[in-house]
Every structure is written in structure tokens, then in C-alpha cells.
Design an enzyme around this catalytic site. Structure first.
Site, PDB file in Angstrom:
ATOM      1  N   ARG A   1       0.815  -1.212   0.000  1.00  0.00           N
ATOM      2  CA  ARG A   1       0.000   0.000   0.000  1.00  0.00           C
ATOM      3  C   ARG A   1       0.851   1.265   0.000  1.00  0.00           C
ATOM      4  O   ARG A   1       0.508   2.268  -0.660  1.00  0.00           O
ATOM      5  CB  ARG A   1      -0.962  -0.013   1.194  1.00  0.00           C
ATOM      6  CG  ARG A   1      -1.887   1.211   1.289  1.00  0.00           C
ATOM      7  CD  ARG A   1      -2.507   1.622  -0.024  1.00  0.00           C
ATOM      8  NE  ARG A   1      -3.180   0.535  -0.734  1.00  0.00           N
ATOM      9  CZ  ARG A   1      -3.550   0.614  -2.006  1.00  0.00           C
ATOM     10  NH1 ARG A   1      -3.316   1.700  -2.716  1.00  0.00           N
ATOM     11  NH2 ARG A   1      -4.147  -0.413  -2.578  1.00  0.00           N
TER      12      ARG A   1
ATOM     13  N   LYS B   1       0.225  24.576  -4.621  1.00  0.00           N
ATOM     14  CA  LYS B   1      -1.000  23.864  -4.229  1.00  0.00           C
ATOM     15  C   LYS B   1      -0.737  22.366  -4.223  1.00  0.00           C
ATOM     16  O   LYS B   1      -1.256  21.605  -5.049  1.00  0.00           O
ATOM     17  CB  LYS B   1      -2.141  24.244  -5.161  1.00  0.00           C
ATOM     18  CG  LYS B   1      -2.499  25.729  -5.084  1.00  0.00           C
ATOM     19  CD  LYS B   1      -3.515  26.130  -6.119  1.00  0.00           C
ATOM     20  CE  LYS B   1      -3.796  27.633  -6.053  1.00  0.00           C
ATOM     21  NZ  LYS B   1      -4.741  28.075  -7.103  1.00  0.00           N
TER      22      LYS B   1
ATOM     23  N   LYS C   1       1.081  39.654  -4.342  1.00  0.00           N
ATOM     24  CA  LYS C   1      -0.307  39.434  -4.737  1.00  0.00           C
ATOM     25  C   LYS C   1      -1.167  40.576  -4.205  1.00  0.00           C
ATOM     26  O   LYS C   1      -0.671  41.490  -3.535  1.00  0.00           O
ATOM     27  CB  LYS C   1      -0.779  38.081  -4.215  1.00  0.00           C
ATOM     28  CG  LYS C   1       0.119  36.925  -4.681  1.00  0.00           C
ATOM     29  CD  LYS C   1      -0.398  35.583  -4.254  1.00  0.00           C
ATOM     30  CE  LYS C   1      -1.508  35.118  -5.145  1.00  0.00           C
ATOM     31  NZ  LYS C   1      -1.883  33.701  -4.889  1.00  0.00           N
TER      32      LYS C   1
ATOM     33  N   GLU D   1       1.570  39.760  -9.316  1.00  0.00           N
ATOM     34  CA  GLU D   1       0.306  39.294  -9.877  1.00  0.00           C
ATOM     35  C   GLU D   1      -0.482  40.487 -10.393  1.00  0.00           C
ATOM     36  O   GLU D   1      -0.631  41.498  -9.697  1.00  0.00           O
ATOM     37  CB  GLU D   1      -0.492  38.565  -8.801  1.00  0.00           C
ATOM     38  CG  GLU D   1      -1.853  38.070  -9.253  1.00  0.00           C
ATOM     39  CD  GLU D   1      -2.649  37.483  -8.102  1.00  0.00           C
ATOM     40  OE1 GLU D   1      -2.702  36.247  -8.012  1.00  0.00           O
ATOM     41  OE2 GLU D   1      -3.188  38.262  -7.291  1.00  0.00           O
TER      42      GLU D   1
ATOM     43  N   ASP E   1      -3.317  36.986 -14.128  1.00  0.00           N
ATOM     44  CA  ASP E   1      -4.245  36.107 -13.433  1.00  0.00           C
ATOM     45  C   ASP E   1      -5.660  36.218 -13.964  1.00  0.00           C
ATOM     46  O   ASP E   1      -6.237  37.309 -14.012  1.00  0.00           O
ATOM     47  CB  ASP E   1      -4.227  36.451 -11.932  1.00  0.00           C
ATOM     48  CG  ASP E   1      -5.076  35.501 -11.108  1.00  0.00           C
ATOM     49  OD1 ASP E   1      -5.130  34.306 -11.456  1.00  0.00           O
ATOM     50  OD2 ASP E   1      -5.689  35.956 -10.127  1.00  0.00           O
TER      51      ASP E   1
END
Length: 311
Positions: free
Chosen positions: A124, A159, A191, A220, A241
Site C-alpha cells: 500500500r 497547491k 499578490k 500578480e 491572473d
């Protein structure tokens, strides 16, 4: 089922690159085995009750679906640690594919021979890690194929699954993609929230350059005006973006028109992100961006179905 003599043999699972640190593999496998078996040495109550330690066998690691394989580099270490916990010899592995290879259903990726307890206890952990990595590589390869000939590359993002970032990003490379920043420490990305906190794009860039003069600064931008403002403020490269394709194309043209002006690099690297799919990849690439960054490569890629079958 193919016979052993009919299978190509890779003596080692040579990686697409040497970037998956052996110490990281060791720590990750140890954590995964602890989860499955309990604290070391742990136990598998089913396998250890039904199979004597002296029993030997052969198992094939097999692809049940078409895709791009990755994560084979964890197999040997998983077998080694499992055998050590059980006090048994480490099984032998013969690899018939390597990370980055395209595979088809039924294809044997590796053949494992040794104590059956070790093979089944390790199963596994091997499948969890290799199936996930292969899923990421497969998703990345789909973008890589679509971008062929466009001059653009597909990038990953932050992410990733906590604790598995190194594997996720390694799998992106196996699929022909490119890693962006590894974390918050190696590239600055200004950002919208940073702009709000700092007061302006220029103020945010100045603050980063003052505190960390050694890092590149990306900004961004949601609009053409923001992109040009960031360019004037000295951004090294731009993240465009969630722009519709026509707006993206206009923004790229506006930035390219400014290249080489006083204080502006001769080539400004441009990255598109947001709402990017394989179906849309080529039209986005042909706007003239250098990169497409796709969070879904690592946050949403389904696993590639792999199995470990005793012969």
C-alpha cells in the site's frame, strides 16, 4: 501476462532528474509505514497471521490505466524499510520502466521477488506514493503535449499535498513540466493582499527588495494597467491572473511593446494562470506568454491506477 524474458529491463529506476532527495524519500516512507503499521516496527495482523515469514514470492507492479509513470524511486526504499521492520531480507526489484515513461494498461513496471510478507506489507505504501506521483505526471504530460511547438511551458504551483511537495514537484518534472518556486522562501510573489497591506505595487516591490535583495520579484496582475504598473515599478516577471484570452493577448502585447525601455528587461517573462485547462492551453500559449501555471496538476490530478499482483 508477459514472461520475464519478454520484458525490457531497467536495472535502476533512473529518474528524469536527480532531484528527489534520498533523505526525503527515507523520511516520507518511514512516516507512511508508521501510518499503516503503527509505530515502528508495527504490524500487519492479516499478513503476519496468514503467511509464514519464510514464504517467498514474486509480484508485478502493473499499470491498470494509460499514463505517465512517476514515483518508482520510492519502491526500493519502501521494501528496505519494510524488510527491516519485519526482520527479513529485502526483496530484489527489477525495473522495466522508469519515471517519465508513458505506460499502457497491463504493462509491468517492475518485478519484485522476495519474502511474501515484505511484498504485501509494503504494497500500500508503494501504491499510494507511486500512484499519486504517476497521476500528477500524467496530468502534466497532457499539458506538455498540448504546448508542444508553442514555446510555452507548463508550471506547477504551491497547491501541493502537505508533506508531499517534493514528490508532487518531482512528478511534474517527470511529466515534462517545470517547477515554479518551491515555497515562500525562494521567490517573492506580490499578490493583491500584499499590495493592500503595503499601499501600492511599487511600495510592495520596494519593501521586498529592501528586505530580501537576493530574490526575484514576481507581481500578480489582474488587468493590463496593473501589469504595466508592476513593470514600471521594477518587477522581474509578471503573473497574469484569470484574464480572458483577448485581454491576456492585449496585455502581453502591451508588455512586449515596453521591453527594452529604460529599466525594463529586454524580455519580460510572463505567466498566465487561472481557469487553465488542457483544452484551452494552446490558445493561451499563442498569446505569447512564456508559462502557464496550473494548480490542478497537483491539487486535483486523479491517481494513475497501479496494482501489485502476486504471480
Amino acid at each position: 501476462m508477459s514472461t520475464p524474458d519478454a520484458l525490457p529491463v531497467r536495472t535502476t529506476p533512473s529518474a528524469v532528474d536527480p532531484g528527489l532527495d534520498p533523505d526525503w524519500i527515507r523520511r516520507t516512507v518511514e512516516t507512511a509505514l508508521d501510518e499503516d503499521l503503527g509505530p515502528a516496527p508495527g504490524r500487519d495482523v492479516t499478513t503476519q497471521a496468514t503467511i509464514p515469514p519464510s514464504a517467498t514470492g514474486t509480484a508485478d507492479l502493473v499499470a491498470r490505466a494509460a499514463g505517465t509513470v512517476a514515483g518508482l524511486v520510492v519502491v526500493a526504499e519502501t521494501l528496505r524499510q519494510t524488510a527491516a521492520r519485519l526482520g527479513l531480507p529485502t526483496p530484489d526489484v527489477t525495473f522495466h520502466t522508469q519515471d517519465g515513461d508513458a505506460v499502457v494498461p497491463g504493462q509491468v513496471l517492475a518485478r519484485l521477488t522476495g519474502r511474501t510478507q515484505v511484498l504485501l506489507v509494503a504494497e500500500r505504501t508503494v501504491l499510494n506514493l507511486a500512484s499519486r506521483a504517476s497521476g500528477v505526471a500524467t496530468a502534466t504530460a497532457a499539458f506538455t503535449r498540448e504546448l508542444a511547438g508553442t514555446g510555452a511551458q507548463v508550471l506547477d504551483t504551491r497547491k501541493t499535498t502537505p508533506g508531499l511537495r517534493a514528490l508532487d514537484k518531482y512528478a511534474v518534472r517527470a511529466g515534462g513540466g517545470t517547477n515554479k518556486r518551491m515555497g515562500l522562501y525562494d521567490v517573492a510573489m506580490v499578490k493583491d493582499n500584499h499590495v493592500v497591506a503595503a499601499g501600492s505595487i511599487a511600495a510592495a516591490i520596494t519593501a521586498v527588495r529592501t528586505a530580501f535583495p537576493d530574490v526575484l520579484v514576481q507581481v500578480e496582475a489582474d488587468t493590463t494597467a496593473q501589469a504595466l504598473e508592476a513593470l514600471d515599478a521594477g518587477a522581474d516577471f509578471l503573473l497574469l491572473d484569470n484574464m480572458p484570452t483577448d485581454v491576456l493577448a492585449d496585455t502581453v502585447a502591451a508588455v512586449r511593446d515596453r521591453q527594452g525601455d529604460d529599466g525594463v528587461p529586454a524580455h519580460v517573462e510572463l505567466e498566465a494562470t487561472g481557469n487553465l485547462t488542457v483544452e484551452r492551453a494552446r490558445e493561451v500559449a499563442f498569446t505569447g506568454v512564456d508559462y502557464l501555471s496550473v494548480g490542478a496538476l497537483t491539487h486535483s490530478a486523479p491517481i494513475l491506477d497501479l496494482a501489485l499482483d502476486l504471480r
